[in-house]
Design a protein around this motif. Sequence first.
Motif, PDB file in Angstrom:
ATOM      1  N   UNK A  64      58.349  -1.655  37.145  1.00 12.62           N
ATOM      2  CA  UNK A  64      57.191  -1.926  36.292  1.00 12.62           C
ATOM      3  C   UNK A  64      55.880  -1.563  36.965  1.00 12.62           C
ATOM      4  N   UNK A  65      55.933  -0.996  38.167  1.00 14.92           N
ATOM      5  CA  UNK A  65      54.702  -0.614  38.867  1.00 14.92           C
ATOM      6  C   UNK A  65      53.971   0.489  38.107  1.00 14.92           C
ATOM      7  N   UNK A  66      54.719   1.312  37.400  1.00 12.26           N
ATOM      8  CA  UNK A  66      54.122   2.376  36.582  1.00 12.26           C
ATOM      9  C   UNK A  66      54.732   2.320  35.189  1.00 12.26           C
ATOM     10  N   UNK A  67      53.926   2.636  34.165  1.00 12.39           N
ATOM     11  CA  UNK A  67      54.479   2.613  32.808  1.00 12.39           C
ATOM     12  C   UNK A  67      55.440   3.781  32.579  1.00 12.39           C
ATOM     13  N   UNK A  68      56.408   3.570  31.694  1.00 14.90           N
ATOM     14  CA  UNK A  68      57.313   4.664  31.324  1.00 14.90           C
ATOM     15  C   UNK A  68      56.538   5.677  30.477  1.00 14.90           C
ATOM     16  N   UNK A  69      56.679   6.954  30.774  1.00  6.75           N
ATOM     17  CA  UNK A  69      56.000   7.975  29.938  1.00  6.75           C
ATOM     18  C   UNK A  69      56.506   7.914  28.498  1.00  6.75           C
ATOM     19  N   UNK A  70      55.630   8.297  27.595  1.00  7.29           N
ATOM     20  CA  UNK A  70      56.050   8.315  26.190  1.00  7.29           C
ATOM     21  C   UNK A  70      56.924   9.524  25.936  1.00  7.29           C
ATOM     22  N   UNK A  71      57.873   9.362  25.026  1.00  4.44           N
ATOM     23  CA  UNK A  71      58.695  10.510  24.640  1.00  4.44           C
ATOM     24  C   UNK A  71      57.807  11.568  23.983  1.00  4.44           C
ATOM     25  N   UNK A  72      58.285  12.815  24.011  1.00  3.52           N
ATOM     26  CA  UNK A  72      57.473  13.926  23.550  1.00  3.52           C
ATOM     27  C   UNK A  72      57.337  13.914  22.031  1.00  3.52           C
ATOM     28  N   UNK A  73      56.149  14.253  21.575  1.00  5.77           N
ATOM     29  CA  UNK A  73      55.894  14.191  20.134  1.00  5.77           C
ATOM     30  C   UNK A  73      56.542  15.363  19.419  1.00  5.77           C
ATOM     31  N   UNK A  74      56.786  15.132  18.161  1.00  2.00           N
ATOM     32  CA  UNK A  74      57.330  16.204  17.331  1.00  2.00           C
ATOM     33  C   UNK A  74      58.826  16.400  17.524  1.00  2.00           C
ATOM     34  N   UNK A  75      59.448  15.477  18.252  1.00  2.00           N
ATOM     35  CA  UNK A  75      60.889  15.599  18.461  1.00  2.00           C
ATOM     36  C   UNK A  75      61.597  14.335  18.018  1.00  2.00           C
TER      37      UNK A  75
END
Length: 407
Positions: free
Chosen positions: A396-407
């Motif tokens: 939890x030290x860094x947020x999980x990246x968001x999944x890529x848009x449009x997919x």
Amino acid sequence: MKSCLAPLDAATDRMVARTMDWCAINSGTDNLEGIRRTADLIIPEFEAIGLTSEEQAPAPVTHVSDGGEVIEIPRAGAFVLSNRPQANRRILMTGHLDTVFPKDHHFQKIVDRGDGTLHGPGCADMKGGICVMLEAITVFEKTPYAEHVGIDVVLNADEETGSHASAHVLADKARSADIGMVFEPALPDGTLAGARAGSGHYTFTVKGLAAHAGREFDKGRNAIVGAAHVIAAVNALNGQRENTTMNIGVITGGVATNVVPDTCVVRMNARGRSPADLQWVDEQVRNIVASQNFGQDIEVSLHGGIHRPVKTNTGGTLALFELVKAAGADLGLEIGWQATGGCCDGNNLADAGLPNVDTLGVRGGNIHSDKEFAVIESFSERAKLACLVMLMLASGACPWPERLKGN
Ligand SMILES: [Zn+2]
């Protein structure tokens, strides 16, 4: 968190020994028996750290023979190794068992050159990378953060020919993961690949009519001449749109100078830097073939298409890069990245919406040649980097990246 990485300080000798064992077996993409033997060495190592293994059947892959026949080519399956199927965060790690060196290629031996590098087929691309992945997971699994994250490893066996047989497995696992980590080699100085071009393979099969060149020349329909028209039309696409290239790479046809040839096969690779580029290429190529304007009674058929979608360095993928950079800084490594015209399974993962960094393997160079090398000090260095990225997310030290848009 960094203290969790201490076991990797002493891992180099073990990693080098393992990689040398794996590279001693030829696993050219067509060498199914060699791939099996390689898998028999590698898979138990992942099972020993608690992952369960499942083999997925290859998708059928066809190819146009030099004689113009569409034939199926045998391919090995892909292995999926997983733990904690219930975890609501998942990391997908991928590697390929195959190399570009066929069984009869002269480059088969791996040696420690004594200058801080290994020299051998697949030491960088990417059996060394699979070794990095294995060590990173091993250390990660011993930390308390591991219990919240599930890991899926895909080891395929046809990456070097475009992952046609394993693309469905990559896409399937990419859809249910949060981030992707691909263990292709970094550049010798540690630079990673950023954006990647997309790629398409096209085969044009040109059919004419055979005839004796002396007696019945007029009855013949010359497939090589027809192919020349195809080549000219396709090659004329170069320069029409920025960031796209069409490379006529292989041509086969004809049997003797006194025979009008009835078959000619032309193979082309196209690259583009954006999805629109690739779509343009694909449309243009199909329009050219549809015109059938290559000479009287000459018929041209098309096989193939886009097989590696473009990978852009945006959104969640860029966020993940920044995370890798921060992890590197923590370890005293400066991590940069640059765009490349090359492709890999990272393209496929991005196409399925998965943010991913795809050059987390060893540092190395001259890949796809008999001068391939891997930098020995990078084995534990890169395992630490990959493991720290996993820990930063899992803790939890860094947020999980968001999944890529449009997919
Ligand atoms: Zn590779």
